[in-house]
Design a protein around this motif. Structure first.
Motif, PDB file in Angstrom:
ATOM      1  N   ARG A  30      -0.605   0.865   2.618  1.00  0.00           N
ATOM      2  CA  ARG A  30      -1.008  -0.413   2.446  1.00  0.00           C
ATOM      3  C   ARG A  30      -0.764  -0.534   1.261  1.00  0.00           C
ATOM      4  NH1 ARG A  30      -4.564  -2.074   6.578  1.00  0.00           N
ATOM      5  NH2 ARG A  30      -6.628  -2.965   4.819  1.00  0.00           N
ATOM      6  N   ILE A  31      -0.436  -1.711   1.246  1.00  0.00           N
ATOM      7  CA  ILE A  31      -0.307  -2.784  -0.012  1.00  0.00           C
ATOM      8  C   ILE A  31      -1.147  -3.952  -0.556  1.00  0.00           C
ATOM      9  CG2 ILE A  31       1.344  -2.916  -2.077  1.00  0.00           C
ATOM     10  CD1 ILE A  31       3.813  -1.132  -0.819  1.00  0.00           C
ATOM     11  N   SER A  32      -1.617  -4.356  -1.170  1.00  0.00           N
ATOM     12  CA  SER A  32      -2.174  -5.239  -2.033  1.00  0.00           C
ATOM     13  C   SER A  32      -2.040  -5.871  -2.319  1.00  0.00           C
ATOM     14  CB  SER A  32      -3.292  -4.680  -3.237  1.00  0.00           C
ATOM     15  OG  SER A  32      -2.169  -4.948  -4.513  1.00  0.00           O
ATOM     16  N   SER A  33      -1.976  -7.106  -2.309  1.00  0.00           N
ATOM     17  CA  SER A  33      -1.487  -8.755  -2.538  1.00  0.00           C
ATOM     18  C   SER A  33      -1.217  -8.889  -3.832  1.00  0.00           C
ATOM     19  CB  SER A  33      -2.211 -10.221  -2.065  1.00  0.00           C
ATOM     20  OG  SER A  33      -3.609 -10.074  -3.050  1.00  0.00           O
ATOM     21  N   SER A  34      -1.749  -7.812  -4.752  1.00  0.00           N
ATOM     22  CA  SER A  34      -1.376  -8.593  -6.464  1.00  0.00           C
ATOM     23  C   SER A  34      -0.266  -7.758  -6.196  1.00  0.00           C
ATOM     24  CB  SER A  34      -2.810  -7.495  -7.551  1.00  0.00           C
ATOM     25  OG  SER A  34      -2.994  -6.689  -6.986  1.00  0.00           O
ATOM     26  N   LEU A  35      -0.471  -6.202  -6.109  1.00  0.00           N
ATOM     27  CA  LEU A  35       0.631  -5.394  -6.404  1.00  0.00           C
ATOM     28  C   LEU A  35       2.012  -6.040  -5.435  1.00  0.00           C
ATOM     29  CD1 LEU A  35       2.005  -2.806  -7.516  1.00  0.00           C
ATOM     30  CD2 LEU A  35       1.425  -1.431  -5.103  1.00  0.00           C
ATOM     31  N   MET A  36       1.527  -6.244  -4.592  1.00  0.00           N
ATOM     32  CA  MET A  36       3.081  -7.151  -4.112  1.00  0.00           C
ATOM     33  C   MET A  36       3.638  -7.825  -5.203  1.00  0.00           C
ATOM     34  SD  MET A  36       4.042  -6.010  -0.794  1.00  0.00           S
ATOM     35  CE  MET A  36       5.801  -7.259  -0.556  1.00  0.00           C
ATOM     36  N   GLN A  37       2.925  -8.903  -5.503  1.00  0.00           N
ATOM     37  CA  GLN A  37       3.393 -10.086  -6.395  1.00  0.00           C
ATOM     38  C   GLN A  37       3.800  -8.858  -7.437  1.00  0.00           C
ATOM     39  OE1 GLN A  37       0.156 -13.215  -7.901  1.00  0.00           O
ATOM     40  NE2 GLN A  37      -0.078 -12.789  -5.255  1.00  0.00           N
ATOM     41  N   ASP A  38       3.051  -8.025  -8.008  1.00  0.00           N
ATOM     42  CA  ASP A  38       3.792  -7.119  -9.322  1.00  0.00           C
ATOM     43  C   ASP A  38       5.128  -6.522  -8.572  1.00  0.00           C
ATOM     44  OD1 ASP A  38       1.596  -7.634 -10.533  1.00  0.00           O
ATOM     45  OD2 ASP A  38       0.992  -6.059 -10.110  1.00  0.00           O
TER      46      ASP A  38
ATOM     47  N   LEU B 198       8.472   2.093  -6.137  1.00  0.00           N
ATOM     48  CA  LEU B 198       7.205   2.661  -6.354  1.00  0.00           C
ATOM     49  C   LEU B 198       7.153   4.148  -5.167  1.00  0.00           C
ATOM     50  CD1 LEU B 198       4.147   0.985  -5.820  1.00  0.00           C
ATOM     51  CD2 LEU B 198       4.755   0.129  -4.065  1.00  0.00           C
ATOM     52  N   LEU B 199       8.066   3.606  -4.500  1.00  0.00           N
ATOM     53  CA  LEU B 199       8.060   5.000  -3.220  1.00  0.00           C
ATOM     54  C   LEU B 199       8.514   6.186  -4.308  1.00  0.00           C
ATOM     55  CD1 LEU B 199       9.924   3.672  -0.042  1.00  0.00           C
ATOM     56  CD2 LEU B 199       7.457   3.756  -0.265  1.00  0.00           C
ATOM     57  N   LYS B 200       9.218   5.983  -4.972  1.00  0.00           N
ATOM     58  CA  LYS B 200       9.383   7.580  -6.229  1.00  0.00           C
ATOM     59  C   LYS B 200       8.795   7.873  -6.623  1.00  0.00           C
ATOM     60  CE  LYS B 200      14.468   6.760  -6.673  1.00  0.00           C
ATOM     61  NZ  LYS B 200      16.052   6.257  -6.842  1.00  0.00           N
ATOM     62  N   LYS B 201       7.597   6.660  -7.214  1.00  0.00           N
ATOM     63  CA  LYS B 201       6.715   7.247  -7.790  1.00  0.00           C
ATOM     64  C   LYS B 201       5.556   8.194  -7.268  1.00  0.00           C
ATOM     65  CE  LYS B 201       2.819   4.139 -10.033  1.00  0.00           C
ATOM     66  NZ  LYS B 201       2.483   3.088 -10.960  1.00  0.00           N
ATOM     67  N   ILE B 202       5.191   7.061  -5.853  1.00  0.00           N
ATOM     68  CA  ILE B 202       4.360   8.252  -5.156  1.00  0.00           C
ATOM     69  C   ILE B 202       4.512   9.475  -4.494  1.00  0.00           C
ATOM     70  CG2 ILE B 202       2.881   7.805  -3.012  1.00  0.00           C
ATOM     71  CD1 ILE B 202       3.651   4.980  -3.041  1.00  0.00           C
ATOM     72  N   PHE B 203       5.485   9.388  -3.839  1.00  0.00           N
ATOM     73  CA  PHE B 203       6.046  10.310  -3.692  1.00  0.00           C
ATOM     74  C   PHE B 203       7.380  11.152  -3.796  1.00  0.00           C
ATOM     75  CE2 PHE B 203       5.463   7.219  -0.277  1.00  0.00           C
ATOM     76  CZ  PHE B 203       4.277   7.883   0.402  1.00  0.00           C
ATOM     77  N   GLY B 204       7.697  11.274  -5.310  1.00  0.00           N
ATOM     78  CA  GLY B 204       8.675  11.632  -5.959  1.00  0.00           C
ATOM     79  C   GLY B 204      10.371  11.655  -5.682  1.00  0.00           C
ATOM     80  N   GLU B 205      10.770  11.197  -7.202  1.00  0.00           N
ATOM     81  CA  GLU B 205      12.328  10.363  -7.180  1.00  0.00           C
ATOM     82  C   GLU B 205      13.163  11.484  -6.249  1.00  0.00           C
ATOM     83  OE1 GLU B 205      15.959   9.537  -9.560  1.00  0.00           O
ATOM     84  OE2 GLU B 205      14.032  10.147 -10.364  1.00  0.00           O
TER      85      GLU B 205
END
Length: 809
Positions: free
Chosen positions: A581-589, A497-504
């Motif tokens: 801030r990560i939503s609860s639905s994304l955390m479950q994902d 997820l971090l790589k998706k947001i900030f780049g690998e």
């Protein structure tokens, strides 16, 4: 013929045993051997290969080595005592300190009849008579029958008796003692230790040739230890985990009391510290500095530039599972990119636990404890390959937990087996599924009952199914299974997820240039991961360290907030307090791929006989995992989650160290064997495998299986092969050992057959060898324990050869 008639025949045979004419019917080697494989005998030459050293022979050469016997299953006939004994009659050798008694028996003999003859043999072996040529007779050890047969029950009972420690004066005094509190333990344990030290000298004067001390096999990384086993006052188990590790112990005179180590200093807010992070910190020079919380906290407080010089390693255990080319030269990459020998790192970690445990025990007893006073237990995943288990044993040797001369001082315990042993001994009132009656789980299980243990750790998830046997023993129903789908898999989803947001590229740069910042961020993530629940609706905040925010602006030229906004994902937002801030639905994902893999695997291994599922391991503390498993199988079986599930393996490992025979039957994960030459059969063998030697035509590269994948092997079962060196002056034999996950294999060069080990046998000097007599080496291999074990006897001289199985070559 019924068992009563058979036993009468046996007694008549024993009465006639002293008569020379009767004795000549059998050729008995008066050297105790373990129970072996069933069957008839036939001659099978083995392929071998001559090395550069003229005195060393390898198993891929076609003339230097031959298998004299191979065992296969065949039913038995009952013989009257006056009948000639043929090649498939069975004998038992019972060796006492004064004489050797040989008993002819059949499967349907009664236990009482035999026990009237053999009161308490020290060594028991099961063999068959084989004829080679017209005069020479020798024997082939056969496999134990099923658990329900007389011989299986009898011999396994004797084997278990051999493994149990001798009852000493201090143990007799402790009989019947109730649980001792921690306060009382100091004084009582100190007195017991003093008595133990007094007895140690007496025990060392005992006959070193007694079967209790010498009838044991070597471990996969060592040879047969002829030195008496050192006495043990305490059992210390080390649960070496991917993310967290710890130890527990129990005094042998108080086996019902398992004590956890003192709580560790440091730690994360809101997390109990009965375990410490599996983190090793080395100085810039490569010397050991610290382990656990101390290592992590010290590294965190270093100056950023100074930290780049220090060698910080965490979560390195997974290397042993994932590296298919694991060897003694395998290296680990530290946070600063430095490569360090993996064996050195594991030895540092185990040495730390050794020193910590001995210091705590010494403080407890008021006297200095030695490592030899301890039987050490180290846990490993059940799905580990023999290479990884041997690697851990070698690291333990370097750490001083045991030596190759005392290999039995270290016991390798399989994590789900340890958990199974503890859960069976637990009372339902101690579990999260209490019953009205305060009974143990064991009390509710009958013979034949099956239950599943799902060990969910940081790195791997192991699934094991156990069946209850008579005498409180356990049988592994199928080979343990699982994969790398522990809690670290959820961490990888967060990293993606971090790589998706900030780049690998940026994430990789941050890990390399700001290693302390990366550690800080993963600590913050671990806390939020543990607090995630299925019913949570509010978002979770993960703190990003200042070093992350600062480096992102310097490298990418814009703020972290801008990067999050550019992603345009409503499930991810930036908090003004510097939080992701990560939503609860994304955390479950983020949990979903791992949880789906676990539940799918568990469901696929369920059968109608399984009544309980025990969830154990550190990952089980996650409510997300608990809910997922209950939803998947809760309507079919009872799901039990012990309190302190992360400590279940640790406590069970102590119990396993006290009684390593608790699991009596295991299932082989792989097919193991060697390459041999067989007679060439045109209808069966391809022409590419044809090999002509003089007038003989052979088929090369034939796979000779020692044990097959899926075979159920009892503790103490032995597979034997006999080999003959080509030259009288040969000093070493080298045999290549192969493995394959399939049970049916024809040739050693098939696509999924790999060379997994090298068997090296150093030959003892044979003095005064009779002319023209062929030298025979009998190799015994045991696959029913937690490790593959090997032993070798030079039949010609009666001496033991130094035989080692090297899985790390």
């Amino acid at each position: 013929m019924d068992g009563h008639q058979s036993s009468k025949s046996d007694m008549k045979m024993i009465r006639n045993w002293g008569k020379e004419s009767y004795r000549e019917k059998l050729s008995v080697v008066h050297a105790p051997a373990p129970p072996g494989c069933e069957g008839r005998t036939r001659v099978v030459p083995v392929t071998v290969e001559t090395s550069d050293d003229s005195n060393t022979v390898s198993s891929d050469d076609d003339e230097s080595l031959s298998t004299l016997y191979e065992a296969e299953e065949e039913p038995l006939d009952i013989k009257e005592p006056d009948e000639e004994l043929d090649d498939d009659d069975i004998i038992i050798d019972s060796t006492t300190s004064s004489s050797t008694l040989t008993v002819i028996h059949r499967k349907d003999d009664s236990l009482d009849d035999i026990d009237d003859i053999i009161e308490t043999p020290k060594n028991v072996s099961m063999t068959s008579v084989a004829t080679i040529g017209s005069k020479e007779r020798t024997r082939v050890t056969r496999r134990l029958p099923e658990e329900s047969s007389f011989i299986g029950t009898f011999i396994r009972g004797k084997l278990k008796a051999i493994h149990k420690p001798e009852i000493t004066k201090r143990q007799r005094l402790a009989t019947g003692r109730e649980d001792v509190t921690l306060v009382r333990r100091s004084s009582s344990a100190k007195a017991e230790y003093a008595m133990y030290k007094e007895e140690e000298f007496t025990s060392s004067q005992k006959d070193e040739t007694s079967s209790l001390n010498t009838s044991r096999s070597s471990l996969s990384s060592g040879f047969l230890s002829m030195t008496p086993r050192p006495p043990h006052f305490v059992v210390v188990a080390i649960d070496f985990g991917t993310t967290y590790s710890g130890y527990a112990f129990s005094f042998v005179h108080q086996p019902e009391s398992v004590h956890l180590m003192r709580k560790w200093s440091g730690g994360d807010p809101g997390i109990t510290n009965q375990k410490t992070p599996t983190v090793v910190l080395l100085r810039p020079s490569g010397e050991f500095h610290s382990f656990g919380f101390e290592a992590r906290d010290f590294y965190h407080d270093l100056d950023a530039n100074e930290a780049k010089k220090w060698i910080y390693l965490d979560r390195f255990k997974m290397k042993l599972h994932c590296d298919q080319t694991l060897s003694k030269a395998t290296q680990l990459e530290a946070a600063n990119g430095t490569l360090v020998p993996a064996l050195k790192v594991f030895a540092h970690a185990l040495r730390f636990f050794r020193h910590h445990a001995l210091q705590e025990l010494s403080d407890e007893l008021g006297t200095r404890m030695r490592s030899n006073d301890v039987r050490w237990v180290v846990t490993v995943p059940a799905i580990w390959r023999p290479q990884a288990k041997q690697f851990m044993r070698q690291a333990a040797y370097q750490a001083g937990l045991a030596t190759e001369h005392y290999p039995e001082q270290l016991v390798i315990a399989l994590e789900p087996e340890a958990a199974s042993i503890f859960c069976r001994k637990s009372r339902f009132t101690q579990l999260q599924n209490p019953m009205n009656d305060d009974v143990t789980v064991e009390d509710t299980l009958t013979i034949g009952s099956q239950y599943m243990v799902v060990d969910c750790g940081g790195g791997t998830v192991d699934v094991t199914i156990h069946e209850v046997l008579g005498g409180a023993g356990l049988k592994e129903v199928e080979a343990a299974s699982g994969d790398a789908m522990g809690s670290v898999s959820v961490d990888r989803e967060f990293e993606n997820l971090l790589k998706k947001i900030f780049g690998e590229k940026f994430i990789s740069t941050f890990q390399r240039k700001r290693p302390i910042g990366w550690v800080d961020m993963m600590i913050a993530w671990e806390s939020r991961k543990r607090s995630t629940t299925p019913d949570r609706t509010s978002p979770l905040n993960v703190a990003l360290p200042f070093s992350f925010i600062d480096l992102h602006r310097k490298i990418r030229g814009f703020s972290v907030e801008t990067a999050i906004r550019n992603l345009s994902d409503s499930n991810i937002k930036w908090s003004p307090q510097g939080m992701l801030r990560i939503s609860s639905s994304l955390m479950q994902d983020l949990f979903a791929p791992t949880l789906n893999a676990i539940t799918t695997h568990v469901t696929s291994h369920l059968n109608k006989t399984i009544s309980h599922i025990f969830l154990v391991g550190g990952f089980v503390d996650s409510p997300m995992l608990q809910r997922a498993v209950r939803n998947a199988v809760g309507n079919r079986v009872k799901v039990i989650i012990p309190p302190d599930a992360s400590l279940t393996i640790l406590k069970g490992a102590v119990l396993f160290g006290l009684d390593p025979t608790a699991v009596r039957m295991r299932t082989s994960h792989m097919t193991y064997g060697v390459g041999v030459l067989n007679r060439y059969v045109t209808a069966l063998h391809p022409t590419s495998k044809m090999l002509t030697r003089g007038s003989d035509v052979w088929c090369k590269d034939v796979f000779d299986a020692y044990v097959k994948s899926g075979d159920v092997i009892a503790l103490g079962d032995v597979v034997q092969r006999s080999y003959a060196p080509v030259r009288p002056n040969q000093t070493e034999i080298v045999i290549n050992f192969y493995s394959c996950p399939r049970p049916k294999i024809q040739f050693i060069d098939e696509h999924d057959v790999i060379k997994c080990a090298t068997l090296r046998i150093k030959l003892p000097v044979a003095h005064a060898m009779p002319p023209m007599r062929r030298r025979e080496l009998r190799i015994s291999m045991m696959f029913g324990d937690t490790e593959i074990k090997i032993d070798c006897v030079d039949v010609t001289t009666g001496s033991r050869a130094d035989a080692r199985a090297d899985f790390l070559s």
